[in-house]
Design an enzyme around this catalytic site. Structure first.
Site, PDB file in Angstrom:
ATOM      1  N   HIS A 222       0.832  -1.206   0.000  1.00 37.26           N
ATOM      2  CA  HIS A 222       0.000   0.000   0.000  1.00 37.26           C
ATOM      3  C   HIS A 222       0.868   1.259   0.000  1.00 37.26           C
ATOM      4  O   HIS A 222       0.368   2.367   0.164  1.00 37.26           O
ATOM      5  CB  HIS A 222      -0.908  -0.038   1.241  1.00 37.26           C
ATOM      6  CG  HIS A 222      -2.055   0.898   1.196  1.00 37.26           C
ATOM      7  ND1 HIS A 222      -2.256   1.888   2.136  1.00 37.26           N
ATOM      8  CD2 HIS A 222      -3.079   1.018   0.325  1.00 37.26           C
ATOM      9  CE1 HIS A 222      -3.349   2.555   1.857  1.00 37.26           C
ATOM     10  NE2 HIS A 222      -3.879   2.054   0.765  1.00 37.26           N
ATOM     11  N   LYS A 224       3.314   4.402  -1.092  1.00 36.39           N
ATOM     12  CA  LYS A 224       3.473   5.377  -2.168  1.00 36.39           C
ATOM     13  C   LYS A 224       4.812   6.073  -1.936  1.00 36.39           C
ATOM     14  O   LYS A 224       4.912   6.969  -1.087  1.00 36.39           O
ATOM     15  CB  LYS A 224       2.351   6.410  -2.176  1.00 36.39           C
ATOM     16  CG  LYS A 224       0.966   5.829  -2.472  1.00 36.39           C
ATOM     17  CD  LYS A 224       0.226   5.432  -1.227  1.00 36.39           C
ATOM     18  CE  LYS A 224      -1.158   4.916  -1.551  1.00 36.39           C
ATOM     19  NZ  LYS A 224      -1.815   4.300  -0.392  1.00 36.39           N
ATOM     20  N   ASP A 229      17.073  10.650  -7.660  1.00 36.02           N
ATOM     21  CA  ASP A 229      18.511  10.888  -7.495  1.00 36.02           C
ATOM     22  C   ASP A 229      18.990  10.714  -6.050  1.00 36.02           C
ATOM     23  O   ASP A 229      20.062  11.206  -5.689  1.00 36.02           O
ATOM     24  CB  ASP A 229      18.890  12.293  -7.984  1.00 36.02           C
ATOM     25  CG  ASP A 229      18.741  12.432  -9.494  1.00 36.02           C
ATOM     26  OD1 ASP A 229      18.713  11.386 -10.177  1.00 36.02           O
ATOM     27  OD2 ASP A 229      18.652  13.572  -9.985  1.00 36.02           O
ATOM     28  N   HIS A 399      -9.235  11.140   2.342  1.00 37.53           N
ATOM     29  CA  HIS A 399      -8.268  10.054   2.194  1.00 37.53           C
ATOM     30  C   HIS A 399      -6.965  10.353   2.933  1.00 37.53           C
ATOM     31  O   HIS A 399      -5.992   9.604   2.841  1.00 37.53           O
ATOM     32  CB  HIS A 399      -7.990   9.828   0.703  1.00 37.53           C
ATOM     33  CG  HIS A 399      -7.459   8.473   0.386  1.00 37.53           C
ATOM     34  ND1 HIS A 399      -6.176   8.257  -0.109  1.00 37.53           N
ATOM     35  CD2 HIS A 399      -8.013   7.245   0.496  1.00 37.53           C
ATOM     36  CE1 HIS A 399      -5.985   6.968  -0.298  1.00 37.53           C
ATOM     37  NE2 HIS A 399      -7.074   6.318   0.058  1.00 37.53           N
ATOM     38  N   LYS A 401      -4.195  10.593   5.846  1.00 38.46           N
ATOM     39  CA  LYS A 401      -3.797   9.764   6.986  1.00 38.46           C
ATOM     40  C   LYS A 401      -2.745  10.530   7.766  1.00 38.46           C
ATOM     41  O   LYS A 401      -1.591  10.603   7.351  1.00 38.46           O
ATOM     42  CB  LYS A 401      -3.238   8.431   6.503  1.00 38.46           C
ATOM     43  CG  LYS A 401      -4.134   7.682   5.513  1.00 38.46           C
ATOM     44  CD  LYS A 401      -3.308   7.228   4.345  1.00 38.46           C
ATOM     45  CE  LYS A 401      -4.085   6.359   3.388  1.00 38.46           C
ATOM     46  NZ  LYS A 401      -5.142   7.067   2.668  1.00 38.46           N
ATOM     47  N   ASP A 406       0.711  17.498  19.935  1.00 42.51           N
ATOM     48  CA  ASP A 406       1.304  18.708  20.509  1.00 42.51           C
ATOM     49  C   ASP A 406       1.763  19.653  19.404  1.00 42.51           C
ATOM     50  O   ASP A 406       1.107  19.771  18.376  1.00 42.51           O
ATOM     51  CB  ASP A 406       2.435  18.332  21.468  1.00 42.51           C
ATOM     52  CG  ASP A 406       1.919  17.580  22.699  1.00 42.51           C
ATOM     53  OD1 ASP A 406       0.706  17.689  22.976  1.00 42.51           O
ATOM     54  OD2 ASP A 406       2.714  16.895  23.351  1.00 42.51           O
TER      55      ASP A 406
END
Length: 480
Positions: A222, A224, A229, A399, A401, A406
């Protein structure tokens, strides 16, 4: 013997046949139950699977065979870490003891040490992320490494593909690792231009069925991740699809990504290399040249990459998020499109709220999974009674996450706050220790909280419309 005599004799055998069926069912349930129990997973999940197998004879075995929990051994891939210099422990910015404790916990559970970033830029929604990614690809001089769960053959996906084709034709090393299920829509005809240009393409856990071998159908990457470089890295929750591009669709997902530069990119590189070696079966020594691991100066932003998956039993991202919530002294803001918390996470959130902290939860009003939406709502009553402020965001699908604790700690990445992300999926997140980055994230999330609808303690709860569907969804939550 006449037909009636044969039928009568056969009916006379029915009691014995019934006994054989019962004995076969008992042997089936006992054998599979021992198999599941010996895996030593949470009692609730174990009992859920045992009951499912008992109530669905043989069909339940097929479901468990295809979708049940599995463990993967990938420790042999860790041998390449010493070549990148990542075995050296460097303390994060700040002198607070809890900073060092969280960093050590992250390193102990992932093998990735705390590092730093010279810059960290929030990219809100798909269009901003895709433009930043296209710019980084255009500036590449040595390599572009990409790993995605979803890469769709639509306008967004083909535009990024064509940008990679152009760079590959110019001699830039391009490697694209796609999840075989999430990116299943990408056919050979879509990828042929990349292959013809000299790029390499790998597939994570192809759905191949072999005799007497359990397929990894339910264990997906899952993640991404993009590394350009070895100096520029991207991580977050945004896939490559028109569904997350608000420039093309007004109903595109609301999401968040992070662009980083500095030494922390070496950790992103290592994660990609390990996944590539695992999926492609190549020798990790092929990535030993200096072009993959450039030397860069330390930055002012404390940063650490967190990874988790079924190749480790530590549930690192889950463990770090719970530990960060327990560390909180003023506030805990949690945003997740799929919210199915375990007991430890619920205890941490409710304890924070009961202790007087500003504890907030933001979830979508309606996610793309009806079952996940109902399961999330089944936890609202407990959270609301403890003082957690629960918000539902709409009309766009949320979507994002993110966890903000703090003034100086945040965790953002691909992992949802649910069992699937914590245990089944290969996930990646970035943990930042930086007031400037957290203040920017606070402004972004604050705007989303302002647009969301706050859930009331006395929310309407009809028996057939709300209570029963949510209760059944919660019952299935260990399997989500």
């Amino acid at each position: 013997m006449t037909y009636f005599e044969t039928a009568w004799a056969w009916l006379g055998e029915l009691p014995a046949l019934g006994l054989y069926l019962v004995l076969a069912w008992l042997a089936y349930v006992l054998g599979l139950s021992l198999w599941i129990i010996l895996q030593k997973r949470e009692p609730v999940a174990t009992l859920s699977w045992v009951m499912s197998l008992a109530l669905l004879p043989y069909v339940g075995f097929l479901i468990y065979f295809l979708l049940g929990p599995q463990k993967i051994q990938r420790q042999r891939l860790r041998r390449g870490r010493s070549r990148s210099g990542l075995e050296q422990f460097s303390a994060p910015n700040g002198d607070k003891p809890e900073c060092l404790e969280l960093a050590r916990l992250g390193q102990a559970t992932t093998g990735l040490p705390p590092s730093s970033a010279t810059s960290a830029q929030w990219l809100v929604d798909g269009h901003a992320k895709y433009e930043a990614l296209l710019s980084a690809i255009a500036d590449a001089r040595h390599h572009v490494h990409l790993e995605y769960y979803i890469w769709a053959p639509d306008k967004t996906g083909l535009r990024l593909r064509d940008a990679l084709v152009d760079r590959a034709r110019e001699g830039i090393q391009v490697r694209l690792l796609l999840d075989a299920v999430g990116a299943g829509g990408m056919r050979r005809r879509h990828l042929r231009p990349l292959l013809d240009a000299g790029a390499e393409i790998g597939w994570f856990h192809p759905t191949k069925f072999r005799p007497f071998t359990r397929p990894w159908l339910n264990l997906r990457s899952h993640r991404k991740v993009v590394v350009v470089d070895g100096r520029v890295g991207f991580v977050g929750g945004i896939n490559v699809t028109d569904e997350e591009n608000e420039a093309l669709r007004p109903d595109a997902f609301r999401d968040l990504h992070l662009r980083m530069e500095g030494p922390v990119v070496r950790s992103l590189q290592l994660v990609f290399v390990e996944d590539w070696v695992y999926a492609a079966g190549c020798d990790p020594r092929a990535f030993g040249e200096a072009g993959y691991w450039p030397q860069v100066e330390d930055g002012p932003i404390g940063a650490q990459v967190l990874v988790s998956g079924p190749d480790s039993s530590w549930e690192a991202i889950h463990r770090l998020q719970v530990a960060a919530i327990h560390e909180a002294r003023r506030r805990v803001w949690l945003v997740s499109p799929y919210f199915v918390p375990g007991e430890a996470a619920r205890m941490a959130l409710t304890s924070a709220a009961l202790g007087g902290l500003d504890t907030r939860l933001l979830v979508p009003r309606r996610s793309d999974s009806r079952l996940a939406t109902l399961a999330a709502r089944s936890y609202f009553d407990e959270l609301l009674k403890a003082g957690v402020k629960v918000y539902e965001y709409g009309p766009r699908m949320l979507h994002t996450k993110a966890l903000l604790v703090d003034e100086d700690l945040c965790i953002v990445g691909s992992a949802n706050f649910d069992h699937r992300s914590f245990r089944l999926n290969f996930e990646i997140s970035a943990m930042l220790r930086d007031q400037g980055s957290c203040q920017a994230l606070e402004r972004l999330l604050g705007g989303e909280f302002d647009q969301a609808e706050r859930v009331r303690v006395d929310r309407p709860m009809g028996l057939w419309r709300h209570r029963l569907p949510e209760a059944f969804a919660r019952l299935l939550s260990p399997l989500l």
